[in-house]
Design a protein around this motif. Structure first.
Motif, PDB file in Angstrom:
ATOM      1  N   LYS A 166      44.515  48.000  36.048  1.00  0.00           N
ATOM      2  CA  LYS A 166      45.800  47.293  35.909  1.00  0.00           C
ATOM      3  C   LYS A 166      45.569  45.837  35.513  1.00  0.00           C
ATOM      4  CE  LYS A 166      50.158  46.601  38.440  1.00  0.00           C
ATOM      5  NZ  LYS A 166      50.214  45.133  38.490  1.00  0.00           N
ATOM      6  N   GLY A 167      44.543  45.213  36.112  1.00  0.00           N
ATOM      7  CA  GLY A 167      44.235  43.835  35.764  1.00  0.00           C
ATOM      8  C   GLY A 167      43.746  43.699  34.331  1.00  0.00           C
ATOM      9  N   ASN A 168      42.915  44.657  33.876  1.00  0.00           N
ATOM     10  CA  ASN A 168      42.464  44.637  32.487  1.00  0.00           C
ATOM     11  C   ASN A 168      43.645  44.752  31.535  1.00  0.00           C
ATOM     12  OD1 ASN A 168      39.738  44.472  33.224  1.00  0.00           O
ATOM     13  ND2 ASN A 168      39.544  46.690  33.367  1.00  0.00           N
ATOM     14  N   ASP A 169      44.597  45.603  31.882  1.00  0.00           N
ATOM     15  CA  ASP A 169      45.781  45.767  31.049  1.00  0.00           C
ATOM     16  C   ASP A 169      46.596  44.475  31.019  1.00  0.00           C
ATOM     17  OD1 ASP A 169      47.587  47.600  29.510  1.00  0.00           O
ATOM     18  OD2 ASP A 169      48.986  47.080  31.124  1.00  0.00           O
ATOM     19  N   PHE A 170      46.623  43.750  32.141  1.00  0.00           N
ATOM     20  CA  PHE A 170      47.347  42.479  32.182  1.00  0.00           C
ATOM     21  C   PHE A 170      46.743  41.494  31.186  1.00  0.00           C
ATOM     22  CE2 PHE A 170      47.700  38.125  33.719  1.00  0.00           C
ATOM     23  CZ  PHE A 170      49.075  37.995  33.861  1.00  0.00           C
ATOM     24  N   VAL A 171      45.413  41.384  31.167  1.00  0.00           N
ATOM     25  CA  VAL A 171      44.760  40.486  30.218  1.00  0.00           C
ATOM     26  C   VAL A 171      45.110  40.888  28.795  1.00  0.00           C
ATOM     27  CG1 VAL A 171      42.532  39.696  29.325  1.00  0.00           C
ATOM     28  CG2 VAL A 171      42.873  39.934  31.791  1.00  0.00           C
TER      29      VAL A 171
END
Length: 387
Positions: A166-171
């Motif tokens: 989810k954090g990678n997708d945020f970036v």
């Protein structure tokens, strides 16, 4: 005017400017449950932006002190804080792997960081519309997740760490947030961190994002010791994106092969298309860097959790191809095959995992855990008792 007089005047002027920077202030920030979180506030001489710096899980707030001092001297307010369970902050002491620590990280830390963010944004002189975050190691995930919760975060600095799918997708989806990423090749926790940090810079799509790598320096903020230039590079980045030309929306994200690949890989059901693109781009340039191992691995497990097991296998197979020396990549592929019910292929992948382990460059404790898990899985598969 004689040259020595000019130099003397310049030195006196610089000393006067630094002397006017207020002294750092130690303070307590109250968490929502009343626990006291020890912090240090580095005020600038006049109104300006603010930066919240989150430490690694083997240090305290003091690890960020060189950057915080430089920021204050550059006109940027900075706040460092001991995480709950660390240093002078309250809470049960951090113990990696314990259930109590796991609960604290998941249930308490986000609110603690939000309290620190609120404190920084509401201080006199701090421009709440120009707030940025920075994190080292586990602080990378904490910084990214904080930015997810606070849409007004304007920039990020990430040192030798990673986040979840989810954090990678945020970036990937927030190209308006420029980021600065760095790591050293001798990192004792993961020698691939320089590559991972480079991947984050490429993934962000912001034309002002950048990454730097060092041959040595250790883990995250430890690099400040042998490489003080990193302190200057971080401060210069914050000045550029918060003061000189404050960052804003990016209507046309920078096109990079990493972003092109991730757009397909992160879309459910497009694992095979992502693999096709990988082979197409690698045919043109065999050294082209498209993804780091850990993020793609996390994406594969996210597919298993959503029930898209075939897509997970496609991603795991691609990781094995890109990182043929990784024992963990083979272990993950084995999990993918198990999810599909293909036990023979799962067994073959797990045996390959064991074969690769002796030469694998991962930390010894991780390799020991992986070996124990692989031995157990192989025994169950051979006995026909695995899921």
């Amino acid at each position: 005017m004689p040259r020595f007089l000019v130099l003397t005047l310049l030195a006196l002027t610089a000393g006067l400017a630094f002397s006017q920077t207020p002294a750092p202030q130690d303070l307590d920030i109250a968490a929502s449950d009343g626990v006291k979180l020890r912090a240090t506030f580095f005020a600038a001489e006049k109104p300006g932006p603010g930066v919240l710096l989150l430490h690694m899980c083997n240090t305290t707030r003091k690890s960020w002190e060189p950057v915080a001092k430089r920021l204050a001297q550059s006109g940027i307010y900075a706040l460092t804080m001991d995480n709950r369970g660390f240093g002078e902050s309250g809470g049960p002491r951090f113990a990696a792997g314990s259930e109590e620590t796991g609960a604290m990280v998941q249930q308490k830390w986000p609110g603690d960081f939000d309290a620190a963010y609120k404190y920084l944004a509401t201080q006199p002189g701090v421009d709440k519309d120009r707030i940025a975050v920075g994190g080292g190691s586990c602080g990378v995930d904490n910084a990214i997740k904080l930015a997810e919760r606070h849409p007004d975060v304007r920039a990020m600095v990430l040192l030798a760490g990673s986040t979840d799918a989810k954090g990678n997708d945020f970036v990937f989806t927030h190209a308006g947030i420029p980021l600065f990423a760095a790591a050293a090749s001798d990192d004792p926790y993961n020698p691939d961190f320089p590559q991972i940090m480079e991947w984050y810079a490429q993934l962000s799509g912001n034309p002002r994002s950048k990454s730097v790598k060092f041959k040595d320096g250790g883990h995250g903020t430890e690099i400040f010791g042998p490489h003080p230039e990193l302190v200057s590079q971080i401060a210069d980045f914050y000045v550029d994106v918060l003061v000189t030309k404050p960052s804003g929306p990016v209507l046309d994200p920078r096109k990079t092969p990493a972003r092109e690949f991730w757009e397909l890989a992160s879309h459910p059901g497009d694992g095979a298309k992502a693999a096709e693109l990988f082979h197409k781009l690698r045919k043109k340039n065999s050294n082209l860097f498209l993804f780091a191992e850990i993020p793609l691995n996390l994406l594969g497990y996210a597919r298993i959790q959503s029930g898209d097991n075939q897509d997970a296998v496609e991603l795991f197979k691609l990781n094995v191809e890109a990182y043929p020396a990784s024992a963990n990549a083979q272990d993950s592929l084995s999990d993918g095959y198990l999810a599909l019910g293909q036990k023979d292929l799962a067994l073959a992948a797990e045996e390959k995992c064991l074969a690769l382990l002796p030469a694998d460059k991962s930390p010894a404790d991780f390799k020991a855990q992986l070996k124990a898990a692989a031995d157990k899985k192989i025994a169950e598969l051979k006995a026909g008792t695995s899921r």
